[in-house]
Motif scaffolding. Sequence first.
Motif, PDB file in Angstrom:
ATOM      1  N   ALA A   1      11.402  17.986  14.543  1.00  0.00           N
ATOM      2  CA  ALA A   1      11.361  18.142  13.091  1.00  0.00           C
ATOM      3  C   ALA A   1      10.166  17.398  12.503  1.00  0.00           C
ATOM      4  N   ARG A   2       9.606  17.979  11.452  1.00  0.00           N
ATOM      5  CA  ARG A   2       8.501  17.308  10.746  1.00  0.00           C
ATOM      6  C   ARG A   2       9.037  16.090  10.016  1.00  0.00           C
ATOM      7  N   MET A   3       8.263  15.021  10.033  1.00  0.00           N
ATOM      8  CA  MET A   3       8.676  13.794   9.337  1.00  0.00           C
ATOM      9  C   MET A   3       7.982  13.727   7.982  1.00  0.00           C
ATOM     10  N   SER A   4       8.688  13.227   6.993  1.00  0.00           N
ATOM     11  CA  SER A   4       8.066  13.007   5.680  1.00  0.00           C
ATOM     12  C   SER A   4       7.171  11.772   5.760  1.00  0.00           C
ATOM     13  N   VAL A   5       6.288  11.647   4.779  1.00  0.00           N
ATOM     14  CA  VAL A   5       5.420  10.468   4.735  1.00  0.00           C
ATOM     15  C   VAL A   5       6.268   9.201   4.619  1.00  0.00           C
ATOM     16  N   ASP A   6       7.297   9.254   3.780  1.00  0.00           N
ATOM     17  CA  ASP A   6       8.171   8.080   3.616  1.00  0.00           C
ATOM     18  C   ASP A   6       8.834   7.695   4.934  1.00  0.00           C
ATOM     19  N   ASP A   7       9.289   8.703   5.699  1.00  0.00           N
ATOM     20  CA  ASP A   7       9.923   8.413   6.990  1.00  0.00           C
ATOM     21  C   ASP A   7       8.917   7.805   7.969  1.00  0.00           C
ATOM     22  N   LYS A   8       7.682   8.319   7.941  1.00  0.00           N
ATOM     23  CA  LYS A   8       6.652   7.763   8.827  1.00  0.00           C
ATOM     24  C   LYS A   8       6.327   6.317   8.452  1.00  0.00           C
ATOM     25  N   LEU A   9       6.186   6.074   7.147  1.00  0.00           N
ATOM     26  CA  LEU A   9       5.860   4.716   6.705  1.00  0.00           C
ATOM     27  C   LEU A   9       6.987   3.737   6.996  1.00  0.00           C
ATOM     28  N   ALA A  10       8.216   4.244   6.994  1.00  0.00           N
ATOM     29  CA  ALA A  10       9.362   3.362   7.258  1.00  0.00           C
ATOM     30  C   ALA A  10       9.320   2.822   8.683  1.00  0.00           C
ATOM     31  N   LEU A  11       8.568   3.476   9.569  1.00  0.00           N
ATOM     32  CA  LEU A  11       8.460   3.016  10.954  1.00  0.00           C
ATOM     33  C   LEU A  11       7.351   1.977  11.133  1.00  0.00           C
ATOM     34  N   SER A  12       6.528   1.806  10.107  1.00  0.00           N
ATOM     35  CA  SER A  12       5.429   0.841  10.216  1.00  0.00           C
ATOM     36  C   SER A  12       5.981  -0.575  10.314  1.00  0.00           C
ATOM     37  N   VAL A  13       5.215  -1.411  10.999  1.00  0.00           N
ATOM     38  CA  VAL A  13       5.615  -2.807  11.185  1.00  0.00           C
ATOM     39  C   VAL A  13       4.603  -3.687  10.468  1.00  0.00           C
ATOM     40  N   PHE A  14       5.107  -4.666   9.728  1.00  0.00           N
ATOM     41  CA  PHE A  14       4.239  -5.573   8.977  1.00  0.00           C
ATOM     42  C   PHE A  14       4.372  -6.987   9.524  1.00  0.00           C
ATOM     43  N   HIS A  15       3.240  -7.587   9.818  1.00  0.00           N
ATOM     44  CA  HIS A  15       3.205  -9.000  10.190  1.00  0.00           C
ATOM     45  C   HIS A  15       2.494  -9.712   9.039  1.00  0.00           C
ATOM     46  N   THR A  16       3.274 -10.316   8.179  1.00  0.00           N
ATOM     47  CA  THR A  16       2.733 -10.900   6.954  1.00  0.00           C
ATOM     48  C   THR A  16       2.297 -12.339   7.177  1.00  0.00           C
ATOM     49  N   ASP A  17       1.095 -12.631   6.744  1.00  0.00           N
ATOM     50  CA  ASP A  17       0.582 -13.999   6.774  1.00  0.00           C
ATOM     51  C   ASP A  17       0.952 -14.648   5.440  1.00  0.00           C
ATOM     52  N   GLU A  18       2.081 -15.323   5.428  1.00  0.00           N
ATOM     53  CA  GLU A  18       2.606 -15.877   4.170  1.00  0.00           C
ATOM     54  C   GLU A  18       1.641 -16.876   3.532  1.00  0.00           C
ATOM     55  N   ALA A  19       0.961 -17.639   4.362  1.00  0.00           N
ATOM     56  CA  ALA A  19       0.125 -18.724   3.833  1.00  0.00           C
ATOM     57  C   ALA A  19      -1.248 -18.250   3.372  1.00  0.00           C
ATOM     58  N   ASN A  20      -1.682 -17.080   3.838  1.00  0.00           N
ATOM     59  CA  ASN A  20      -3.032 -16.619   3.522  1.00  0.00           C
ATOM     60  C   ASN A  20      -3.022 -15.162   3.057  1.00  0.00           C
ATOM     61  N   PRO A  21      -2.712 -14.941   1.797  1.00  0.00           N
ATOM     62  CA  PRO A  21      -2.744 -13.560   1.302  1.00  0.00           C
ATOM     63  C   PRO A  21      -4.154 -12.983   1.419  1.00  0.00           C
ATOM     64  N   HIS A  22      -4.258 -11.779   1.934  1.00  0.00           N
ATOM     65  CA  HIS A  22      -5.590 -11.191   2.147  1.00  0.00           C
ATOM     66  C   HIS A  22      -6.159 -10.568   0.868  1.00  0.00           C
ATOM     67  N   ILE A  23      -5.302 -10.445  -0.146  1.00  0.00           N
ATOM     68  CA  ILE A  23      -5.763  -9.976  -1.454  1.00  0.00           C
ATOM     69  C   ILE A  23      -5.336 -11.003  -2.491  1.00  0.00           C
ATOM     70  N   VAL A  24      -6.287 -11.395  -3.318  1.00  0.00           N
ATOM     71  CA  VAL A  24      -5.985 -12.331  -4.404  1.00  0.00           C
ATOM     72  C   VAL A  24      -6.382 -11.655  -5.708  1.00  0.00           C
ATOM     73  N   ILE A  25      -5.510 -11.744  -6.697  1.00  0.00           N
ATOM     74  CA  ILE A  25      -5.799 -11.096  -7.973  1.00  0.00           C
ATOM     75  C   ILE A  25      -6.155 -12.121  -9.046  1.00  0.00           C
ATOM     76  N   ASN A  26      -6.773 -11.616 -10.098  1.00  0.00           N
ATOM     77  CA  ASN A  26      -7.025 -12.421 -11.295  1.00  0.00           C
ATOM     78  C   ASN A  26      -5.783 -12.303 -12.179  1.00  0.00           C
ATOM     79  N   GLU A  27      -4.920 -13.277 -12.110  1.00  0.00           N
ATOM     80  CA  GLU A  27      -3.652 -13.192 -12.856  1.00  0.00           C
ATOM     81  C   GLU A  27      -3.862 -13.215 -14.363  1.00  0.00           C
ATOM     82  N   ASP A  28      -4.997 -13.723 -14.811  1.00  0.00           N
ATOM     83  CA  ASP A  28      -5.264 -13.788 -16.248  1.00  0.00           C
ATOM     84  C   ASP A  28      -5.998 -12.559 -16.764  1.00  0.00           C
ATOM     85  N   TYR A  29      -6.280 -11.613 -15.882  1.00  0.00           N
ATOM     86  CA  TYR A  29      -7.010 -10.413 -16.318  1.00  0.00           C
ATOM     87  C   TYR A  29      -6.165  -9.658 -17.332  1.00  0.00           C
ATOM     88  N   ASP A  30      -6.772  -9.214 -18.429  1.00  0.00           N
ATOM     89  CA  ASP A  30      -5.949  -8.651 -19.500  1.00  0.00           C
ATOM     90  C   ASP A  30      -6.383  -7.271 -19.992  1.00  0.00           C
TER      91      ASP A  30
END
Length: 94
Positions: free
Chosen positions: A2-31
Amino acid sequence: MARMSVDDKLALSVFHTDEANPHIVINEDYDNEEEIRKVVLACPAALYHYDNGKVTFSHEGCLECGTCRVLSIGKVVKSWDHPNSTCGVQFRQG
Ligand code: SF4
């Protein structure tokens, strides 16, 4: 098979999160609401939120597509790097 939906495919992805070092930082004061709404709408993982005039972001679940970097570096996005080695997303189905 059976064909898999994009959501079903993404649900199989594995994430190894670096809690201490976010790879993206935002400007929280940007308005600039228009610019903020662009990244909120464009992020395929829905990691940007805009509530009560404030932008918030969590790097957990990032697909590393680079869309927010292209759209908003120097605006909402302060810095964008790939996660440290062994961290980040592992796609299991395309
Ligand atoms: S790189 Fe892609 S998935 Fe990750 S926060 Fe930016 S737009 Fe969202």
